[in-house]
Design an enzyme around this catalytic site. Structure first.
Site, short mmCIF file in Angstrom:
data_model
loop_
_atom_site.label_atom_id
_atom_site.label_comp_id
_atom_site.label_asym_id
_atom_site.label_seq_id
_atom_site.Cartn_x
_atom_site.Cartn_y
_atom_site.Cartn_z
CG HIS A 5 -50.64 13.93 8.46
ND1 HIS A 5 -51.32 12.76 8.24
CD2 HIS A 5 -49.44 13.80 7.86
CE1 HIS A 5 -50.56 11.94 7.53
NE2 HIS A 5 -49.40 12.54 7.29
CG LEU B 91 -54.15 14.79 5.62
CD1 LEU B 91 -54.69 16.22 5.63
CD2 LEU B 91 -52.63 14.79 5.60
CE LYS C 203 -44.67 6.38 12.05
NZ LYS C 203 -44.39 6.32 10.66
N GLY D 189 -50.74 13.09 2.30
CA GLY D 189 -52.18 12.86 2.40
C GLY D 189 -52.54 11.67 3.26
P1 AMP Z 1 -46.34 11.74 5.50
O1 AMP Z 1 -47.67 12.16 5.01
O2 AMP Z 1 -46.31 10.37 6.08
O3 AMP Z 1 -45.24 12.00 4.51
O4 AMP Z 1 -46.02 12.68 6.75
C1 AMP Z 1 -46.07 14.06 6.64
C2 AMP Z 1 -45.50 14.65 7.91
O5 AMP Z 1 -46.25 14.22 9.02
C3 AMP Z 1 -44.05 14.22 8.17
O6 AMP Z 1 -43.31 15.31 8.70
C4 AMP Z 1 -44.21 13.13 9.18
O7 AMP Z 1 -43.08 12.94 10.01
C5 AMP Z 1 -45.40 13.65 9.97
N1 AMP Z 1 -46.04 12.55 10.68
C6 AMP Z 1 -46.46 11.38 10.16
N2 AMP Z 1 -46.96 10.58 11.13
C7 AMP Z 1 -46.84 11.29 12.28
C8 AMP Z 1 -47.15 11.00 13.65
N3 AMP Z 1 -47.67 9.85 14.01
N4 AMP Z 1 -46.90 11.96 14.57
C9 AMP Z 1 -46.33 13.14 14.22
N5 AMP Z 1 -46.01 13.45 12.95
C10 AMP Z 1 -46.25 12.54 12.00
#
Ligand code: AMP
Length: 281
Positions: free
Chosen positions: A37, A33, A150, A31
């Site tokens: 995301h 977002l 990332k 979340g």
């Molecule tokens: P999180 O909500 O941080 O657990 O991230 C969920 C997904 O989004 C994971 O696969 C992360 O690697 C991806 N994600 C988070 N930040 C980025 C970003 N800046 N660019 C691309 N993907 C991202």
């Protein structure tokens, strides 16, 4: 967009879709977002009939209680953002729905990937990640799941997880989304103080400079050079910088021409831990 909190109801809905021959693209998130995301959701929509996003702040992957408690929660805005990209399904379970009353991780062996970098600094983190992602895959049964580079170590670990457990899902790694000043987008960025936010792009700037120097300086010299740059930055504290083999994630000492390498970094900007990485030529 349909919102489910109950896993059996979601399973039931998705199994009906699958019976109609529809494919499922899945994006697990915690979340708060942002565009990073949403880029994954767009990819999921491009290649699949149904896009499913989960929002679940998974307690077992946090080794720091305060980080868990203070993790940004912006549910109403998340729903708006997901609707703006026409996401089909949001799964938003409670901790009880996922763990019942036993909030513990399983233990995984990811062939050593889990002991590198983040694994050294975040105790039990990848056991927590493995536990939740495996559980979510069992509920959603996606055709393709999308993860950001990332969290490159996490991406490699998920690929290992599905291989080891023979989970029939394709894992897609997606590019890192950045702010205009280069800072990698992250939910935690919202918690940066004004001053730390101003200084934080230094992380990516240094990675880019390191990339330029790769091949001129050897891995050791480059690591020392990066450490020196951060010593000059009072607002940022370098936790680690390492050049690692993309496949094994082991720190590279000698560079071999037939292997791919990446530079990985973790930095504290005040209380907030930032991670980033860059592909090296
Ligand atoms: P999180 O909500 O941080 O657990 O991230 C969920 C997904 O989004 C994971 O696969 C992360 O690697 C991806 N994600 C988070 N930040 C980025 C970003 N800046 N660019 C691309 N993907 C991202």
């Amino acid at each position: 967009m349909k919102i489910f909190k109950n896993k059996l109801e979601l399973k039931d809905f998705l199994s009906k879709q699958k019976k109609e021959g529809k494919s499922i693209g899945f994006v697990p998130t915690m979340g708060a977002l942002h565009e990073g995301h949403l880029s994954l959701v767009r990819k999921a929509k491009e290649k699949n009939d149904i896009s499913v996003v989960s929002i679940f702040v998974n307690p077992t992957q946090f080794d720091n209680e305060e980080d868990l408690l203070k993790y940004p929660k912006t549910f109403d805005n998340d729903v708006k953002l997901l609707e703006s990209v026409n996401c089909d399904v949001l799964f938003f379970p409670s901790v009880e729905e996922i763990y019942k009353d036993n909030i513990v991780s399983n233990n995984f062996n990811f062939d050593g990937l889990e002991h590198q970098m983040e694994g050294k600094f975040r105790d039990g983190h990848f056991d927590g990640v493995g536990t939740i992602v495996k559980a979510l895959f069992e509920i959603v049964e996606p055709n393709i799941a999308y993860f950001g580079k990332k969290d490159f170590q996490q991406l490699q670990i998920i690929k290992k997880l599905v291989k080891k457990y023979k989970i029939p899902v394709k894992i897609k790694g997606c590019v890192i989304y950045r702010e205009d000043d280069g800072l990698a987008m992250s939910s935690r960025n919202a918690r940066l103080t004004k001053e730390h936010r101003k200084t934080a792009p230094f992380v990516y700037k240094t990675l880019k400079k390191a990339k330029k120097k790769f091949g001129i300086k050897n891995a050791n010299e480059l690591t020392e050079w990066v450490k020196k740059q951060f010593k000059k930055q009072v607002l940022l504290e370098l936790e680690y910088f390492t050049i690692a083999d993309e496949k094994t994630l082991e720190t590279a000492t000698v560079i071999e021409s037939n292997k791919k390498y990446r530079a990985f970094i973790a930095v504290f900007a005040g209380e907030i831990r930032l991670i980033d990485n860059i592909r090296l030529k």
